[in-house]
Design an enzyme around this catalytic site. Sequence first.
Site, PDB file in Angstrom:
ATOM      1  N   ASP A   1      -0.415   5.221   0.845  1.00 16.52           N
ATOM      2  CA  ASP A   1      -0.736   6.209   1.887  1.00 16.52           C
ATOM      3  C   ASP A   1      -0.794   5.570   3.272  1.00 16.52           C
ATOM      4  O   ASP A   1      -1.533   4.613   3.506  1.00 16.52           O
ATOM      5  CB  ASP A   1      -2.083   6.879   1.595  1.00 16.52           C
ATOM      6  CG  ASP A   1      -2.028   7.779   0.372  1.00 16.52           C
ATOM      7  OD1 ASP A   1      -0.935   7.918  -0.207  1.00 16.52           O
ATOM      8  OD2 ASP A   1      -3.067   8.346  -0.011  1.00 16.52           O
TER       9      ASP A   1
ATOM     10  N   ASP B   1      -1.932  -0.787   5.939  1.00 17.14           N
ATOM     11  CA  ASP B   1      -2.296  -0.182   7.221  1.00 17.14           C
ATOM     12  C   ASP B   1      -3.792  -0.001   7.456  1.00 17.14           C
ATOM     13  O   ASP B   1      -4.205   0.289   8.580  1.00 17.14           O
ATOM     14  CB  ASP B   1      -1.629   1.191   7.355  1.00 17.14           C
ATOM     15  CG  ASP B   1      -2.299   2.263   6.490  1.00 17.14           C
ATOM     16  OD1 ASP B   1      -2.527   1.998   5.288  1.00 17.14           O
ATOM     17  OD2 ASP B   1      -2.617   3.335   7.019  1.00 17.14           O
TER      18      ASP B   1
ATOM     19  N   ASP C   1       0.853  -1.180   0.000  1.00 18.96           N
ATOM     20  CA  ASP C   1       0.000   0.000   0.000  1.00 18.96           C
ATOM     21  C   ASP C   1       0.899   1.243   0.000  1.00 18.96           C
ATOM     22  O   ASP C   1       2.095   1.165   0.301  1.00 18.96           O
ATOM     23  CB  ASP C   1      -0.871  -0.045   1.267  1.00 18.96           C
ATOM     24  CG  ASP C   1      -1.657   1.231   1.488  1.00 18.96           C
ATOM     25  OD1 ASP C   1      -2.372   1.659   0.564  1.00 18.96           O
ATOM     26  OD2 ASP C   1      -1.540   1.820   2.587  1.00 18.96           O
TER      27      ASP C   1
END
Length: 267
Positions: free
Chosen positions: A13, A207, A11
Amino acid sequence: MNQLPLIVITDLDGTLLDHKTYEFRAAQPALSCLRQMKIPCILNSSKTFDEMLGLRERLQNKDPFVCENGGAVFVPRDPGHGFNSEVTGSSYNSILKVLHQLRTQGFHFRGFNDMTATEVAAMTGLSTDDAELARRRNASEPIIWQDAPERLDEFASALSCHNLRLLKGGRFYHVMGMNDKSEAITFFRDYYRNHWQQEIKVIAIGDSDNDLAMLEAADFPIVIPGENATLTPANPAAIIAACKGPQGFNDALLALLKTIGKEQRHG
């Protein structure tokens, strides 16, 4: 044959990029290590194709990438010859038609298509130019929910009647097809198995909720602590990084690569 039969799918961001500043300096040692070991680092994000092109350049990344939460996969051809692509999600126009219909049924929300680049920039911290790139969608629509929280389930149910789903990301809810980020695991496990002619293992790093399917499908999931909560994937191999963002990415990935390298040497 690769030095280690590994690929990394990550991922952006809040994971490789800082949630607020979009910086990745703290992750540079791990990124350099991947390049040195010839381990592909596949970016897997809710970002658009146009956004990803600029980011890959900043990151000195020449590997395949995945846009809009698994909605489209891009594999580089020879330098200067573009990409081979595979769209796995619903088209943007079909998503907008459904959202217009649901809005007439009384649901209240605001999507990127309803906003100017200036508005998107204000909500994301992106520059106006980068926000315009974020508005060029192919397979998903980020929305801000403006209705009662208890109506979210009703909204998600209405979307499912149109073969669409609602996924919570780091900043927005994403309306998309039935694809998710785990599409990248399936696609690239097969791609590199054929390319290298050997079985491979996948490290996945994320996250937020929209990373969960990807983390649960990986051989080695690394969970980066989120802004509000930390994911708990139902994968016993999951590692929780000690820090947020690129520092957590860097430290946890380097430690894992060291462990895998030792096991391979002594295996």
